[in-house]
Design an enzyme around this catalytic site. Structure first.
Site, mmCIF file in Angstrom:
data_model
loop_
_atom_site.group_PDB
_atom_site.id
_atom_site.type_symbol
_atom_site.label_atom_id
_atom_site.label_comp_id
_atom_site.label_asym_id
_atom_site.label_seq_id
_atom_site.Cartn_x
_atom_site.Cartn_y
_atom_site.Cartn_z
ATOM 1 N N GLU A 3 26.705 -37.725 -42.129
ATOM 2 C CA GLU A 3 27.708 -38.445 -42.912
ATOM 3 C C GLU A 3 29.058 -37.893 -42.461
ATOM 4 O O GLU A 3 29.134 -37.205 -41.453
ATOM 5 C CB GLU A 3 27.468 -38.227 -44.413
ATOM 6 C CG GLU A 3 26.071 -38.643 -44.853
ATOM 7 C CD GLU A 3 25.831 -38.476 -46.346
ATOM 8 O OE1 GLU A 3 26.800 -38.528 -47.124
ATOM 9 O OE2 GLU A 3 24.662 -38.291 -46.735
ATOM 10 N N LYS A 62 31.774 -42.757 -40.014
ATOM 11 C CA LYS A 62 30.705 -41.896 -39.489
ATOM 12 C C LYS A 62 30.524 -42.112 -37.999
ATOM 13 O O LYS A 62 29.453 -41.856 -37.451
ATOM 14 C CB LYS A 62 29.389 -42.187 -40.220
ATOM 15 C CG LYS A 62 29.472 -42.059 -41.741
ATOM 16 C CD LYS A 62 28.187 -42.521 -42.407
ATOM 17 C CE LYS A 62 28.398 -42.753 -43.898
ATOM 18 N NZ LYS A 62 27.225 -43.387 -44.526
#
Length: 279
Positions: A3, A62
């Site tokens: 993430e 991301k």
DNA sequence: CATATGTCCTGAGAGC
DNA sequence: TGCTCTCAGGACATAT
């Protein structure tokens, strides 16, 4: 599951080895799994990138972006298990791609390693980049969104706040693990409808987003029990030791002492929370 | 339009 | 022991 904090850690970890370096060769690494598709094809990518200098390395949401002198850029999405490495990989069986970079009178390799193979590598021109990274596809970065934006964006959806936090068009960079940790710190129940949160709750959550993500970056991300996530030097992250609820179903809440953290499923994803301190 | 569900992939772990 | 089944969740396509 890379993430925002894990991707930011990868970017920082590869930057000094990559920035200002010339790409000598780009190739598929020998790998005993199904090959990951490339866009455009391998031959086209090689023709367009080899000989070019990497002028910048940055993160958007991301995604990892390797900017080339021509204005084109590689956009790499690690998704579930992808890693960018400048050191020996966890194993050679899952190495997918290699960039060989000129370094004085030798070369140095940048690797994309991916156990599950859901990750993607693309070489995009300026127009494609504007589309893929633009506001039409991605919301503001989770570390750069104003209080006003939080208010207006959450007011615009009736979905549970946990599900809304995973919507990359609403806010970019938060994934399943950090969504649970953020709502726990903010003491908000993940089932609450986003548009029913009070202004005070949204403000609290906005602070929790920054607190959790920045601390996770300081710890170089979370390496879960499957062990797949590693930094650019193939070292474990440290934030898993700070997790309060994620993957801790039926354990005691470290915040309030309630005996059972709960696991529920929202939008086919696990959510963890404390039923006592997250009203 | 907003929201929900299905799909890809590999390896770990459960259950028989 | 060794097989089959389920699950994990990024982003996106397709369905409701």
């Amino acid at each position: 599951m890379p993430e925002l904090p894990e991707v930011e850690t990868m970017v920082r970890g590869i930057r000094s080895a990559v920035e200002g370096k010339r790409i000598v060769e780009f190739r598929r690494a020998p790998c005993r799994c199904r090959t990951i598709s490339l866009k455009p094809g391998l031959a086209t990518i090689r023709r367009r990138c080899e000989g070019q200098t990497v002028v910048g390395v940055r993160r958007r949401a991301k995604k990892i972006i390797l900017e080339l002198a021509s204005g084109e850029a590689f956009v790499i999405e690690p998704r579930m298990t992808g890693l960018m490495l400048v050191a020996n990989p966890p194993d050679t069986a899952h190495l997918r791609f290699e960039w060989r970079l000129a370094e004085r009178n030798k070369t140095r390799s940048l690797w994309f390693w991916d156990q599950r193979g859901l990750g993607t590598v693309r070489l995009l021109d300026a127009g494609q980049l504007a589309d893929v990274l633009g506001d039409g596809r991605l919301g503001p970065d989770a570390l750069a969104i104003s209080g006003q934006e939080w208010q207006s964006r959450l007011k615009a959806t009736a979905r549970p706040v946990k599900v809304a936090l995973l919507d990359q068009k609403l806010v970019a960079g938060i994934g399943n693990l950090y969504a649970s940790e953020i709502l726990h710190l903010a003491q908000i129940n993940p089932r609450r409808r986003a548009n029913r949160l009070t202004a005070a709750e949204i403000a609290r959550m906005a602070r929790a987003v920054v607190a959790v993500l920045e601390e996770a970056i300081r710890c170089e991300g979370s390496t879960l029990s499957d062990g797949t996530y590693r930094n650019a030097l193939n070292e474990e992250g440290g934030y898993q030791n700070a997790h309060r609820v994620y993957d801790r179903a039926n354990q005691a809440c470290p915040t309030c002492g309630h005996p059972e953290i709960r696991r529920i499923v929202q939008a086919q994803r696990s959510t963890f929370f404390c039923p006592a301190c997250q009203k």
